[in-house]
Design a protein around this motif. Structure first.
Motif, PDB file in Angstrom:
ATOM      1  N   PRO A 118       0.827  -1.213   0.000  1.00 26.86           N
ATOM      2  CA  PRO A 118       0.000   0.000   0.000  1.00 26.86           C
ATOM      3  C   PRO A 118       0.862   1.264   0.000  1.00 26.86           C
ATOM      4  O   PRO A 118       2.021   1.267   0.398  1.00 26.86           O
ATOM      5  CB  PRO A 118      -0.820  -0.119   1.282  1.00 26.86           C
ATOM      6  CG  PRO A 118      -0.789  -1.569   1.625  1.00 26.86           C
ATOM      7  CD  PRO A 118       0.528  -2.088   1.154  1.00 26.86           C
ATOM      8  N   TRP A 119       0.255   2.332  -0.473  1.00 23.66           N
ATOM      9  CA  TRP A 119       0.910   3.638  -0.456  1.00 23.66           C
ATOM     10  C   TRP A 119       1.303   3.971   0.981  1.00 23.66           C
ATOM     11  O   TRP A 119       0.479   3.859   1.889  1.00 23.66           O
ATOM     12  CB  TRP A 119      -0.032   4.695  -1.025  1.00 23.66           C
ATOM     13  CG  TRP A 119       0.543   6.080  -1.100  1.00 23.66           C
ATOM     14  CD1 TRP A 119       0.234   7.119  -0.284  1.00 23.66           C
ATOM     15  CD2 TRP A 119       1.516   6.565  -2.026  1.00 23.66           C
ATOM     16  NE1 TRP A 119       0.949   8.237  -0.644  1.00 23.66           N
ATOM     17  CE2 TRP A 119       1.751   7.920  -1.710  1.00 23.66           C
ATOM     18  CE3 TRP A 119       2.215   5.981  -3.081  1.00 23.66           C
ATOM     19  CZ2 TRP A 119       2.651   8.704  -2.412  1.00 23.66           C
ATOM     20  CZ3 TRP A 119       3.107   6.768  -3.784  1.00 23.66           C
ATOM     21  CH2 TRP A 119       3.325   8.112  -3.456  1.00 23.66           C
ATOM     22  N   PRO A 120       2.555   4.367   1.215  1.00 26.04           N
ATOM     23  CA  PRO A 120       3.033   4.482   2.601  1.00 26.04           C
ATOM     24  C   PRO A 120       2.481   5.674   3.365  1.00 26.04           C
ATOM     25  O   PRO A 120       2.572   5.710   4.597  1.00 26.04           O
ATOM     26  CB  PRO A 120       4.554   4.611   2.430  1.00 26.04           C
ATOM     27  CG  PRO A 120       4.738   5.149   1.049  1.00 26.04           C
ATOM     28  CD  PRO A 120       3.625   4.577   0.239  1.00 26.04           C
ATOM     29  N   TRP A 121       1.917   6.659   2.684  1.00 25.71           N
ATOM     30  CA  TRP A 121       1.450   7.870   3.379  1.00 25.71           C
ATOM     31  C   TRP A 121      -0.011   8.135   3.044  1.00 25.71           C
ATOM     32  O   TRP A 121      -0.324   9.026   2.244  1.00 25.71           O
ATOM     33  CB  TRP A 121       2.297   9.076   2.979  1.00 25.71           C
ATOM     34  CG  TRP A 121       3.765   8.876   3.224  1.00 25.71           C
ATOM     35  CD1 TRP A 121       4.391   8.740   4.420  1.00 25.71           C
ATOM     36  CD2 TRP A 121       4.790   8.763   2.221  1.00 25.71           C
ATOM     37  NE1 TRP A 121       5.733   8.556   4.256  1.00 25.71           N
ATOM     38  CE2 TRP A 121       6.022   8.571   2.907  1.00 25.71           C
ATOM     39  CE3 TRP A 121       4.815   8.809   0.825  1.00 25.71           C
ATOM     40  CZ2 TRP A 121       7.232   8.422   2.242  1.00 25.71           C
ATOM     41  CZ3 TRP A 121       6.004   8.663   0.161  1.00 25.71           C
ATOM     42  CH2 TRP A 121       7.198   8.475   0.865  1.00 25.71           C
ATOM     43  N   PRO A 122      -0.913   7.374   3.619  1.00 33.25           N
ATOM     44  CA  PRO A 122      -2.339   7.587   3.320  1.00 33.25           C
ATOM     45  C   PRO A 122      -2.792   8.964   3.794  1.00 33.25           C
ATOM     46  O   PRO A 122      -2.350   9.460   4.841  1.00 33.25           O
ATOM     47  CB  PRO A 122      -3.041   6.469   4.099  1.00 33.25           C
ATOM     48  CG  PRO A 122      -2.075   6.086   5.170  1.00 33.25           C
ATOM     49  CD  PRO A 122      -0.705   6.291   4.605  1.00 33.25           C
ATOM     50  N   ALA A 123      -3.656   9.589   2.989  1.00 36.10           N
ATOM     51  CA  ALA A 123      -4.139  10.936   3.315  1.00 36.10           C
ATOM     52  C   ALA A 123      -5.156  10.870   4.441  1.00 36.10           C
ATOM     53  O   ALA A 123      -5.988   9.962   4.498  1.00 36.10           O
ATOM     54  CB  ALA A 123      -4.764  11.566   2.081  1.00 36.10           C
ATOM     55  N   ARG A 124      -5.063  11.836   5.360  1.00 38.85           N
ATOM     56  CA  ARG A 124      -6.029  11.886   6.459  1.00 38.85           C
ATOM     57  C   ARG A 124      -7.378  12.420   5.980  1.00 38.85           C
ATOM     58  O   ARG A 124      -8.423  11.983   6.437  1.00 38.85           O
ATOM     59  CB  ARG A 124      -5.483  12.763   7.575  1.00 38.85           C
ATOM     60  CG  ARG A 124      -4.214  12.199   8.217  1.00 38.85           C
ATOM     61  CD  ARG A 124      -3.723  13.097   9.333  1.00 38.85           C
ATOM     62  NE  ARG A 124      -2.515  12.558   9.955  1.00 38.85           N
ATOM     63  CZ  ARG A 124      -1.863  13.156  10.943  1.00 38.85           C
ATOM     64  NH1 ARG A 124      -2.290  14.321  11.422  1.00 38.85           N
ATOM     65  NH2 ARG A 124      -0.778  12.599  11.445  1.00 38.85           N
ATOM     66  N   ARG A 125      -7.338  13.396   5.085  1.00 33.18           N
ATOM     67  CA  ARG A 125      -8.578  13.960   4.534  1.00 33.18           C
ATOM     68  C   ARG A 125      -8.471  13.912   3.008  1.00 33.18           C
ATOM     69  O   ARG A 125      -8.103  14.888   2.362  1.00 33.18           O
ATOM     70  CB  ARG A 125      -8.793  15.385   5.030  1.00 33.18           C
ATOM     71  CG  ARG A 125      -8.847  15.473   6.558  1.00 33.18           C
ATOM     72  CD  ARG A 125      -9.092  16.894   7.024  1.00 33.18           C
ATOM     73  NE  ARG A 125     -10.389  17.400   6.586  1.00 33.18           N
ATOM     74  CZ  ARG A 125     -10.828  18.634   6.831  1.00 33.18           C
ATOM     75  NH1 ARG A 125     -10.065  19.484   7.511  1.00 33.18           N
ATOM     76  NH2 ARG A 125     -12.012  19.017   6.410  1.00 33.18           N
ATOM     77  N   PRO A 126      -8.746  12.761   2.419  1.00 35.00           N
ATOM     78  CA  PRO A 126      -8.493  12.587   0.989  1.00 35.00           C
ATOM     79  C   PRO A 126      -9.267  13.562   0.107  1.00 35.00           C
ATOM     80  O   PRO A 126      -8.764  14.015  -0.915  1.00 35.00           O
ATOM     81  CB  PRO A 126      -8.909  11.142   0.722  1.00 35.00           C
ATOM     82  CG  PRO A 126      -9.766  10.749   1.873  1.00 35.00           C
ATOM     83  CD  PRO A 126      -9.294  11.535   3.039  1.00 35.00           C
ATOM     84  N   ALA A 127     -10.505  13.889   0.471  1.00 33.08           N
ATOM     85  CA  ALA A 127     -11.290  14.798  -0.371  1.00 33.08           C
ATOM     86  C   ALA A 127     -10.652  16.178  -0.421  1.00 33.08           C
ATOM     87  O   ALA A 127     -10.545  16.795  -1.488  1.00 33.08           O
ATOM     88  CB  ALA A 127     -12.723  14.893   0.153  1.00 33.08           C
ATOM     89  N   LEU A 128     -10.218  16.672   0.742  1.00 30.03           N
ATOM     90  CA  LEU A 128      -9.584  17.985   0.781  1.00 30.03           C
ATOM     91  C   LEU A 128      -8.258  17.973   0.029  1.00 30.03           C
ATOM     92  O   LEU A 128      -7.933  18.905  -0.720  1.00 30.03           O
ATOM     93  CB  LEU A 128      -9.355  18.412   2.238  1.00 30.03           C
ATOM     94  CG  LEU A 128      -8.733  19.799   2.442  1.00 30.03           C
ATOM     95  CD1 LEU A 128      -9.625  20.874   1.846  1.00 30.03           C
ATOM     96  CD2 LEU A 128      -8.494  20.051   3.937  1.00 30.03           C
ATOM     97  N   GLY A 129      -7.490  16.892   0.199  1.00 28.74           N
ATOM     98  CA  GLY A 129      -6.224  16.789  -0.518  1.00 28.74           C
ATOM     99  C   GLY A 129      -6.420  16.724  -2.026  1.00 28.74           C
ATOM    100  O   GLY A 129      -5.666  17.331  -2.794  1.00 28.74           O
ATOM    101  N   SER A 130      -7.456  16.001  -2.450  1.00 29.37           N
ATOM    102  CA  SER A 130      -7.736  15.925  -3.886  1.00 29.37           C
ATOM    103  C   SER A 130      -8.110  17.292  -4.444  1.00 29.37           C
ATOM    104  O   SER A 130      -7.664  17.686  -5.529  1.00 29.37           O
ATOM    105  CB  SER A 130      -8.866  14.931  -4.149  1.00 29.37           C
ATOM    106  OG  SER A 130      -8.468  13.621  -3.801  1.00 29.37           O
ATOM    107  N   ALA A 131      -8.935  18.027  -3.700  1.00 33.70           N
ATOM    108  CA  ALA A 131      -9.343  19.358  -4.161  1.00 33.70           C
ATOM    109  C   ALA A 131      -8.141  20.284  -4.282  1.00 33.70           C
ATOM    110  O   ALA A 131      -8.020  21.046  -5.256  1.00 33.70           O
ATOM    111  CB  ALA A 131     -10.374  19.944  -3.202  1.00 33.70           C
ATOM    112  N   ALA A 132      -7.243  20.214  -3.293  1.00 36.13           N
ATOM    113  CA  ALA A 132      -6.054  21.065  -3.341  1.00 36.13           C
ATOM    114  C   ALA A 132      -5.165  20.695  -4.520  1.00 36.13           C
ATOM    115  O   ALA A 132      -4.603  21.573  -5.201  1.00 36.13           O
ATOM    116  CB  ALA A 132      -5.281  20.944  -2.028  1.00 36.13           C
TER     117      ALA A 132
END
Length: 685
Positions: free
Chosen positions: A100-114
């Motif tokens: 798996p990707w070693p650094w999973p996003a805590r808030r994926p929706a916000l990260g995707s938007a950014a």
């Protein structure tokens, strides 16, 4: 890799590199989303690079409705890169056995938007800046640009919000790809050149005359569609170790063995096909006929003016139309009665086409018509060309067997440009007969109602010049370096707009087509600039046959008007030599990449210098030959030159500032001197 039990204290270097090593393993699964994201970031810089600007110049110069389209499509394309990456990250470990990707996003929706915003900023900001400062726009127009971009971005944000809630599985991803596909098809249908030749829906009155779909929009649509399809294909094929690009290439190349997906141009079967040879000879028009009509409409000793117009995209088209209309405006009937032939190549062919389009009947035209000609020559055709690349030409690559069945064989980016030129003919020049053909021009040329047009092109298979002209030049054939259209296809005809387009089949921007009939020889026709970008070769072919008749009629004065646009880094004079006072450049350190690009660079530079020297020598020899007969041929007095090196794009779209800059050259000292030479020549008793 697992950590030892009870591992307190500092982590070893190997342990600290474990997440990075896991991340590097994702470079292959994420290659297509990453490539799409990198392309979005790099596109503004690439389009502004000196070499690329010749071809991609003004891709980011947009009108207000076009900015709204870019504001909508850029975030959607960026979201394609981000969302396909997230789908791969979520599903690939179970499918392909990748950690798996070693650094999973805590808030994926916000990260995707950014991330979507970050990938969109370069294109959006560049489009706003280039569209607003070239030339500087009023505050109200700038506000309209900002509002248009904002509205497009708001709609894109709403679409992304819906997509984020929907695309969480393979089924959702397939649905999104289908939505993109439906949008792609809808855009292609709405802006089809048969319905929208200039790439605008003029019935939708928003701003700037209608809703236009920009060339940049087609780039983004195709990028998004490819982002979904390539990422999806790679997701399924990577499990079996099958290279995705290899599959794409095989899918594209395999059908070519039995499918005829060649580019063609439309020919008409001439009404002369059933005529007897005697009638056909009577219908022919020769250089001697042009001279006879010219002599008949001049009092006293006849004078002959011939024009050679160079290539160079929209800049050459506009400069050709500017020079010819200004000379007609300044000299009236004295110029039109002396004008015998206009030989042009590439972009200059479009300029000469629109100059010849309005009926002249040998008389000067009103100022309003001449102004319309200049406006027509400046009309952009980059949008329909981009449509052709994004639709029929893309299908021609991936669906070769469909060509000639449900995909019309002649429909391609060259055909799309031709539709736009036909629209210019109809709308801007108020002509309803854009189906005028070379053969139908013969009667007007014979009676002196118009000069003889000569569109210079080249046959790919032979490397010989192909002259698309109403004239029958007897010297054409195996013993000459050129062929003529009617000499090659005596029972065929071609539209004047098609002939000009074939002369302007610029490499990669337009295809190099062959006839759509079962004609022999089925030569592919390339841009006239390959053989002669200045139009001189076609002009000397005309003069070789016209001057004996002109001399016999008492003519002693000939003036060659040269209309040039130079894109060389250093503009060269007419004799092809280096300019006076030019300093020797330092030898650059270019390294191994030069081994790849050097052969092409050498070919292009040699072509330019060889053509200039050859043309200068041809004119000098012609001048010396006829000087002994008492005929004076002026070759240096009337040279109208625009130095476009690093200033203008070699494309089919100019900004308002660039259009003004081209037309302003007419007021330069050099142009004034050349115009004075023409005035003196046509007014000479």
């Amino acid at each position: 890799m697992s950590l030892p039990p009870g591992g307190g204290g500092a982590r070893s270097p190997l342990q600290s590199r474990a997440p990075l090593a896991r991340a590097l393993r994702w470079l292959i699964p994420l290659r297509y989303p990453m490539t799409l994201g990198a392309a979005l970031l790099a596109l503004p810089a690439v389009a502004d690079a000196p070499a690329a600007r010749l071809f991609l110049g003004n891709l980011f110069v947009l009108g207000t409705p076009e900015l709204a389209v870019v504001g909508l499509l850029t975030p959607l394309t960026a979201w394609t890169a981000v969302r396909t990456a997230r789908l791969v990250l979520a599903k690939a470990p179970a499918r392909n056995g990748i950690p798996p990707w070693p650094w999973p996003a805590r808030r994926p929706a916000l990260g995707s938007a950014a991330l979507v915003a970050a990938l969109s900023v370069p294109i959006v900001v560049t489009a706003l800046a280039r569209s607003s400062i070239d030339p500087p726009v009023a505050a109200a127009r700038l506000a309209a640009h900002v509002v248009a971009l904002a509205l497009g971005a708001i709609v894109a944000a709403a679409a992304v919000f819906v997509g984020e809630r929907w695309v969480g599985s393979h089924r959702g991803a397939l649905g999104s790809a289908l939505v993109f596909g439906v949008g792609y098809a809808g855009i292609g249908f709405a802006f089809h050149p048969a319905r929208s030749p200039d790439g605008c829906l003029t019935g939708v009155r928003i701003v700037d005359g209608g809703l236009c779909f920009p060339a940049l929009g087609y780039v983004l649509v195709v990028a998004a569609l490819c982002g979904w399809t390539l990422a999806g294909a790679a997701f399924w094929l990577d499990r079996y170790g099958v290279p995705t690009l290899l599959v794409v290439v095989l899918v594209a190349l395999a059908p070519l063995r039995w499918a005829d997906a060649d580019h063609v141009y439309r020919m008409d079967r001439s009404t002369a096909a059933d005529e007897t040879e005697a009638i056909r000879r009577t219908a022919a028009v020769t250089a001697a006929d042009v001279v006879a009509a010219l002599v008949a409409r001049q009092a006293g000793r006849p004078r002959l003016v011939v024009v050679a117009a160079s290539g160079g995209g929209s800049a050459a088209a506009l400069w050709t139309a500017t020079v010819l209309t200004r000379l007609e405006e300044a000299n009236g009937g004295a110029f039109t009665r002396a004008l015998g032939a206009v030989s042009s190549a590439s972009g200059g062919s479009f300029g000469s086409l629109v100059y010849l389009a309005p009926v002249a009947d040998g008389q000067p035209r009103p100022p309003a018509t001449l102004a319309a000609i200049r406006a027509a020559a400046a009309q952009p055709t980059l949008r329909p060309v981009a449509w052709g690349l994004a639709y029929p030409d893309l299908w021609r690559v991936m669906l070769a067997p469909a060509v000639g069945t449900w995909l019309p064989r002649a429909d391609d980016r060259g055909w799309a440009a031709e539709q736009a030129w036909g629209e210019v003919w109809r709308r801007t020049l108020a002509r309803d007969d854009d189906a005028v053909t070379l053969r139908s021009w013969r009667a007007a040329v014979r009676r002196g109602a118009m000069p003889a047009p000569i569109f210079n092109a080249m046959a790919v298979e032979t490397g010989r010049q192909m002259l698309l002209t109403p004239l029958d030049l007897a010297a054409a054939g195996d013993g000459a370096p050129f062929d003529t259209f009617f000499g090659t296809y005596p029972e065929r005809d071609v539209r004047a707009v098609t002939a000009a387009r074939l002369s302007a089949a610029f490499p990669w921007i337009s295809p190099q087509p062959r006839p759509d009939c079962a004609c022999e020889p089925a030569w592919h026709i390339a841009d006239g600039g390959y053989f002669d970008n200045d139009g001189i070769a076609g002009l000397t072919a005309f003069l070789d046959e016209a001057l004996p008749a002109f001399h016999a009629a008492g003519g002693r004065d000939v003036l060659v008007v040269q209309i040039r646009v130079a894109f060389d880094a250093v503009a060269r004079p007419s004799d092809g030599t280096s300019p006076a006072g030019a300093k020797e450049a330092a030898i650059p350190r270019r390294g191994w990449p030069f081994a790849l690009t050097g052969p092409i660079e050498a070919l292009l530079n040699a072509r330019g210098s060889v053509q200039g020297l050859r043309n200068a020598q041809a004119l000098s020899l012609l001048q010396a030959r006829w000087a002994g007969e008492g005929v004076r041929i002026g070759i240096d007095e009337a040279v109208f030159h625009v130095d476009a090196a690093g200033k203008l794009p070699l494309s089919w779209q100019l900004t308002p500032a660039e259009r003004s800059a081209v037309e302003a050259v007419w007021a330069s000292d050099a142009a004034r001197a050349a115009a004075a030479a023409v005035a003196q020549f046509v007014g000479r008793p």
